[in-house]
Design a protein around this motif. Structure first.
Motif, PDB file in Angstrom:
ATOM      1  N   TYR A   3       0.806  -1.223   0.000  1.00  0.00           N
ATOM      2  CA  TYR A   3       0.000   0.000   0.000  1.00  0.00           C
ATOM      3  C   TYR A   3       0.837   1.270   0.000  1.00  0.00           C
ATOM      4  O   TYR A   3       0.375   2.332  -0.395  1.00  0.00           O
ATOM      5  N   ILE A  31       3.757   1.693  -1.521  1.00  0.00           N
ATOM      6  CA  ILE A  31       4.716   1.728  -2.632  1.00  0.00           C
ATOM      7  C   ILE A  31       4.023   2.240  -3.893  1.00  0.00           C
ATOM      8  O   ILE A  31       3.138   1.564  -4.440  1.00  0.00           O
ATOM      9  N   ALA A  32       4.431   3.393  -4.374  1.00  0.00           N
ATOM     10  CA  ALA A  32       3.891   3.884  -5.646  1.00  0.00           C
ATOM     11  C   ALA A  32       4.231   2.861  -6.730  1.00  0.00           C
ATOM     12  O   ALA A  32       5.352   2.349  -6.784  1.00  0.00           O
ATOM     13  N   ILE A  88       1.499   7.451  -7.366  1.00  0.00           N
ATOM     14  CA  ILE A  88       0.697   7.586  -6.149  1.00  0.00           C
ATOM     15  C   ILE A  88       0.641   6.248  -5.417  1.00  0.00           C
ATOM     16  O   ILE A  88       0.049   5.286  -5.911  1.00  0.00           O
ATOM     17  N   ALA A  89       1.231   6.192  -4.229  1.00  0.00           N
ATOM     18  CA  ALA A  89       1.111   4.966  -3.426  1.00  0.00           C
ATOM     19  C   ALA A  89      -0.374   4.728  -3.151  1.00  0.00           C
ATOM     20  O   ALA A  89      -1.108   5.660  -2.833  1.00  0.00           O
ATOM     21  N   PRO A  90      -0.820   3.468  -3.308  1.00  0.00           N
ATOM     22  CA  PRO A  90      -2.255   3.162  -3.189  1.00  0.00           C
ATOM     23  C   PRO A  90      -2.910   3.687  -1.912  1.00  0.00           C
ATOM     24  O   PRO A  90      -4.072   4.107  -1.937  1.00  0.00           O
ATOM     25  N   SER A  91      -2.197   3.705  -0.807  1.00  0.00           N
ATOM     26  CA  SER A  91      -2.803   4.142   0.465  1.00  0.00           C
ATOM     27  C   SER A  91      -3.336   5.572   0.391  1.00  0.00           C
ATOM     28  O   SER A  91      -4.222   5.933   1.156  1.00  0.00           O
TER      29      SER A  91
END
Lengths: 335, 335
Positions: free
Chosen positions: A315, A317-318, B317-320
């Protein structure tokens, strides 16, 4: 070769040489920006026969002395016995990746590894693979984009190591393989835009192939399996007794896979339906999981180059970090 | 309400009130950490009837004066005519999200927006939606994890605005709707683990519903459609002439969707097969695209809070960042 890390390859090590470790050995050979320094084992290195002759094997006790030769250590031990300790030990001297998959213990594992990695100045990406891993990502993307709806995860058909082990612990069972099989009707219902409430039994069934010892009563073994709490009692379970030879011949493949489905709704009356679906069909669970680990080893290296440290999950890590090329190439060719 | 941004809601504006803008209005209402400040239009605000009575409408000329009241501006104009200029204009005073989808011009658009956003100190996430967007993410994840293999993107079945517009430009065509339909046999072949080389015609077919003006020859119109370079000549195309009434009644829905499939290989002889599949089945293309934009508006806000600036894509964009809760909740409940 030329790459975006100043013409250097990313140097990785493998800790533990079971199916997953072998998978990483294979996966690294497919990635031209990554080089394998060697395998680190608790066994006598001389007894290990690697898939590629060129792969070096070291004792796990020699790892720390090689910390300047390895950019990322890929931990290939098991969640039940190895990783809770190994990830902490290795994060003292290495950037690490692990595939820790005991969902309930992830928050604890994250905190423990984070503490060590922050103080040692390393990156530790935990719980990498397909579930946890790619499935987790899809659960997040689906629910963040479609906040109204329901998400379903189905596994299989494929071998569940945990359930196979549970059968093997029964007295009189010599060996066993358990397949988790998703219920097709449930998947079809969700794909049609419904949001059913599904019990465990309505989502998966279980099929067991068991080698019984001569002296034991098969009906008794079968009873113990189908009534086992947590593992089988809530499911429709079929048990087949077969010979040792048949088990090895027909049930030693490690295929797996599954689905993440979200049925979501938008619109003024929430009556516009959308189906979000992600699925994997894998001929080898360990080889695929290993491929995910290798891609995230690249991310760990890039993140560390930028000065990041501490524990991370998929989550954090782009997506561009797992790609071997430049961001401008990515925008041009993949976006 | 309580959230992770010090109890404040993320304040967004919508620029352009067509189908996509309406979709964002609906989507924001589903996200309790986001508040809609209003719609900004080039039309006379008094002539705009919003879906929700509470939605305020402003002239686009008044936007800059409200820059301190809006955290993220969601640009809902078209790629062909609006976004190349609007994204640059708005990135001077706002964090922005756009859905720019002219693939060939993305690198140019990225550079232009990046320059402005870096100098103005804003975040600009471009090309957000499902393709480009979620499909792009899946092409990246699939190929980075399985470097040996082939990736396929299929669209449909759904309405292609570009192809419908191309038909409408033909003399004698009053109105038209074009459906792009994926060829099921091609998808099935890939799902079986093959890596076929597929021509355009083998991946998609095209079905056109056309309203012709009385005075024109239908066969001539049909000829012009099926032989149109770039758009139709390389495909099997069916053309049906129908009445204006039937077109409005049966073909005004905006459903769409598609598939990203990767057939990949691992193993010592690259003979272990894996199928990676992502698919969307959307009853409303604009409502779903809008939902993706809203989720990434959250990401823009969070990134800006951390001090990031410049142009970004979904790859950066990191998913979080698109998730409304905390990272520890995410690890506990979704990983």
């Amino acid at each position: 070769m030329t790459n975006i890390y100043n013409n250097k390859k990313i140097r990785v090590g493998i800790v533990g040489y079971g199916n997953l470790g072998k998978g990483v050995e294979l996966s690294v050979s497919q990635n031209h920006d990554i080089a394998l320094v060697g395998v680190f084992t608790r066994r006598n290195p001389k007894t290990i026969k690697t898939l590629f002759k060129s792969t070096k094997v070291f004792s796990i006790d020699d790892a720390d002395a090689m910390k300047n030769e390895i950019d990322v250590m890929i931990l290939c031990g098991g969640s039940a016995t190895d990783l809770l300790q190994q990830s902490i030990d290795f994060a003292k001297n290495f950037n690490i990746i692990d595939s820790f998959d005991t969902h309930a213990k992830i928050p604890h594992h994250f905190s423990a590894v984070n503490k060590i990695a922050l103080s040692s100045g390393h990156i530790a990406i935990i719980s990498v693979g397909w579930d946890p891993g790619l499935f987790s990502l899809n659960r997040l993307y689906a629910e963040s984009i479609l906040p109204f709806g329901a998400t379903y995860t189905f596994w299989g058909d494929g071998v569940s190591q945990g359930h196979s082990d549970a059968i093997r612990r029964i007295d009189g069972v010599e060996d066993a393989v358990q397949y988790t099989i998703p219920i097709q009707e449930a998947i079809d219902t969700i794909r049609s835009g419904e949001m059913p409430l599904l019990s465990a039994k309505q989502k998966h069934r279980r099929v067991c192939f068991v080698v019984a010892e001569e002296a034991f009563d098969k009906d008794e073994i079968k009873d113990k399996i189908v009534n086992m709490p947590d593992y089988f009692i809530d499911y429709d379970t079929k048990v087949y007794f077969i010979s040792k030879e048949e088990l090895h011949e027909k049930h030693s493949k490690m295929k797996h896979g599954g689905f993440v489905l979200r049925s979501g709704f938008t619109g003024q009356n929430n009556n516009t339906k959308h189906i979000y679906e992600f699925s994997l069909k894998l001929e080898s669970n360990p080889e695929f999981t290993a491929s995910v680990l290798t891609a995230y080893a690249r991310a760990a290296f890039k993140l560390r180059l930028e000065g990041a440290k501490g524990a991370k999950t998929v989550y954090d890590i782009a997506p561009s970090y797992i790609y071997p090329g430049s961001n401008s190439k990515l925008r041009k060719e993949f976006l």
